[in-house]
Design an enzyme around this catalytic site. Structure first.
Site, mmCIF file in Angstrom:
data_model
loop_
_atom_site.group_PDB
_atom_site.id
_atom_site.type_symbol
_atom_site.label_atom_id
_atom_site.label_comp_id
_atom_site.label_asym_id
_atom_site.label_seq_id
_atom_site.Cartn_x
_atom_site.Cartn_y
_atom_site.Cartn_z
ATOM 1 N N TYR A 1 5.296 71.593 108.848
ATOM 2 C CA TYR A 1 6.222 72.703 108.665
ATOM 3 C C TYR A 1 6.851 72.649 107.270
ATOM 4 O O TYR A 1 6.912 73.674 106.563
ATOM 5 C CB TYR A 1 7.317 72.669 109.727
ATOM 6 C CG TYR A 1 8.421 73.672 109.455
ATOM 7 C CD1 TYR A 1 8.236 75.026 109.731
ATOM 8 C CD2 TYR A 1 9.633 73.268 108.886
ATOM 9 C CE1 TYR A 1 9.225 75.956 109.455
ATOM 10 C CE2 TYR A 1 10.626 74.194 108.612
ATOM 11 C CZ TYR A 1 10.420 75.526 108.884
ATOM 12 O OH TYR A 1 11.398 76.442 108.595
ATOM 13 N N ARG B 1 20.784 67.725 106.649
ATOM 14 C CA ARG B 1 22.182 68.083 106.382
ATOM 15 C C ARG B 1 22.648 69.257 107.223
ATOM 16 O O ARG B 1 23.804 69.328 107.648
ATOM 17 C CB ARG B 1 22.325 68.427 104.896
ATOM 18 C CG ARG B 1 23.720 68.846 104.458
ATOM 19 C CD ARG B 1 23.652 69.657 103.178
ATOM 20 N NE ARG B 1 22.869 70.874 103.369
ATOM 21 C CZ ARG B 1 22.389 71.620 102.374
ATOM 22 N NH1 ARG B 1 22.615 71.268 101.130
ATOM 23 N NH2 ARG B 1 21.686 72.707 102.628
ATOM 24 N N ARG C 1 18.695 77.654 115.635
ATOM 25 C CA ARG C 1 17.468 77.154 115.014
ATOM 26 C C ARG C 1 17.370 75.647 115.230
ATOM 27 O O ARG C 1 18.377 74.948 115.225
ATOM 28 C CB ARG C 1 17.463 77.447 113.507
ATOM 29 C CG ARG C 1 17.554 78.922 113.159
ATOM 30 C CD ARG C 1 17.389 79.129 111.663
ATOM 31 N NE ARG C 1 18.465 78.480 110.906
ATOM 32 C CZ ARG C 1 19.511 79.124 110.394
ATOM 33 N NH1 ARG C 1 19.631 80.429 110.581
ATOM 34 N NH2 ARG C 1 20.435 78.479 109.714
ATOM 35 N N PHE D 1 14.345 71.254 85.362
ATOM 36 C CA PHE D 1 14.115 72.124 86.515
ATOM 37 C C PHE D 1 13.730 71.304 87.750
ATOM 38 O O PHE D 1 14.190 71.582 88.865
ATOM 39 C CB PHE D 1 13.010 73.121 86.178
ATOM 40 C CG PHE D 1 12.605 74.029 87.305
ATOM 41 C CD1 PHE D 1 13.266 75.218 87.533
ATOM 42 C CD2 PHE D 1 11.539 73.699 88.131
ATOM 43 C CE1 PHE D 1 12.888 76.060 88.575
ATOM 44 C CE2 PHE D 1 11.159 74.528 89.180
ATOM 45 C CZ PHE D 1 11.841 75.716 89.388
#
Length: 418
Positions: free
Chosen positions: A172, A219, A229, A289
């Site tokens: 997932y 978290r 969910r 980034f």
């Protein structure tokens, strides 16, 4: 006064917040000139700033044409994610939409105007995004279309399927984040700002995404529960409770924290791959980034480890801490030092009675090895007693001012919100 007490306990945060506020952030996120952009690209960057709290600034700091490719990549995936999240779309409509979404990139007039999601503008004005997609070089188009296709198929697979095994958890996370890491890596190499190996080594790129996604899932336990969910793998939580929601019950807090620690230990296994990946990057804007979200993630895991608050509210790193990480994580030695610091923090909190304690110690040992490849650890900033005294005085004088930091700065340093 509570805010003042927090700052007095971390005087380096005061210094870095001021340095950040007074222009230090431009070293990490130089301002982009939007006046030279066409109307379509300006619109895309406006959508980027509206839909991303965490990535908009660092995307706009990327060099050259890579900046536009990553901006469009983000918006395409945001549009796809908006379809997945929209519970008002029936499954018999949503599944084909997810499977076929990549094909809409080549259909100038395609848009979707029936979404109820907050980011629906990226679907309602998809023609602008798809037009700018088609204006990109073909090498960028091919990457974005391929990742969009694979992600859409993966999202459809998990619409009616819960995450049971740890293998399915990895699968997932691969679909929703690992593929993003792989796509970005291919874009970096396509731009020639990075070597071809960065885009070719999909295992390392996948780990970059999995580390961030697992951190968010860990978290966000309570928030996800409140929204109905569930992303924690049943294989793990079923050893500690009959239902995942039971972990939030006060009488189950000891078992809940043990479950939490096991999942954090699982996530930490990606850190050596993260360090290897970052060590290959040459371009400064690409390094910033990639590195900033990773150091935010390790700091978040350190804050969550063995922490009952995960099951009672929100665990976030301090704004000053986030700013310090952003301004420090500009080279591989500094990142290794940051990773070392936070895994040592976790190590000091490992309960001797925790079922995962041996595994946690083992993975931290491997991270130590990756952080110290044959020489002394690169040290981070150390502050003298005189500096600390001055900083504490500065905190006392300026805490009121700092509590009113601009909204833009505050939103960006809400690390990990996305």
């Amino acid at each position: 006064m509570e805010l003042l007490r927090k700052w007095l306990g971390h005087p380096e945060d005061i210094y870095n917040l001021l340095r950040f506020k007074m222009g230090g952030y431009r070293a990490v996120m130089p301002r982009m000139d939007t006046d030279s952009l066409g109307c379509g690209l300006r619109t895309c960057y406006r959508y980027l700033n509206q839909t991303s709290r965490s990535f908009a600034a660092v995307i706009q700091a990327l060099d050259g044409e890579l900046r536009h490719a990553v901006c469009i990549f983000y918006l395409v995936l945001r549009a796809l994610d908006t379809v997945e999240d929209d519970m008002s779309i029936p499954l018999d409509v949503k599944v084909p939409m997810l499977h076929e979404f990549h094909s809409h990139l080549y259909q100038p007039d395609w848009k979707y105007t029936e979404s109820k999601e907050k980011d629906r503008q990226v679907l309602e004005d998809f023609p602008t995004i798809s037009m700018e997609f088609r204006n990109l070089s073909k090498v960028y188009q091919d990457v974005i279309s391929d990742i969009c296709h694979k992600m859409g198929v993966g999202m459809a697979e998990f619409l009616e399927k819960k995450v049971d095994s740890q293998h399915e958890w990895d699968k997932y996370c691969h679909y929703v984040a690992g593929l993003v890491g792989i796509g970005l890596s291919r874009l970096f190499s396509a731009s020639e700002l990075e070597d071809s190996i960065v885009g070719q080594d999909t295992d390392l790129a996948n780990s970059m995404g999995l580390f961030l996604q697992k951190t968010n899932i860990i978290r966000d336990y309570l928030e996800d529960q409140l929204e109905g969910r569930e992303f924690w793998p049943r294989e793990v939580w079923s050893r500690y409770a009959k239902k995942l929601s039971d972990l939030a019950r006060p009488e189950n807090i000891d078992a809940a924290v043990q479950c939490l620690n096991e999942l954090i230990t699982n996530a930490l296994h990606h850190v050596p791959d993260v360090l290897t990946y970052l060590s290959r990057l040459k371009n400064q804007s690409v390094f910033n980034f990639c590195a900033i979200p990773q150091v935010m993630a390790i700091a978040t895991l350190a804050a969550c480890y063995n922490n009952q608050q995960v099951f009672r509210g929100v665990v976030k790193i301090r704004k000053g801490q986030a700013v310090t990480l952003m301004m420090d994580a500009t080279n591989i030695q500094a990142v290794k030092a940051i990773m070392y610091q936070y895994v040592e923090e976790i190590y000091q909190k490992i309960p001797s009675t925790d079922p995962s304690s041996n595994k946690t110690q083992q993975v931290i040992s491997s991270i130590r090895t990756a952080s110290l490849p044959g020489g002394p650890m690169a040290s981070r900033h150390h502050y003298s007693p005189i500096y600390l005294s001055c900083a504490m005085l500065l905190a006392a004088l300026s805490w009121q001012y700092l509590s009113t930091l601009s909204k833009a700065t505050e939103e960006y340093v809400q690390a990990g919100d996305n």
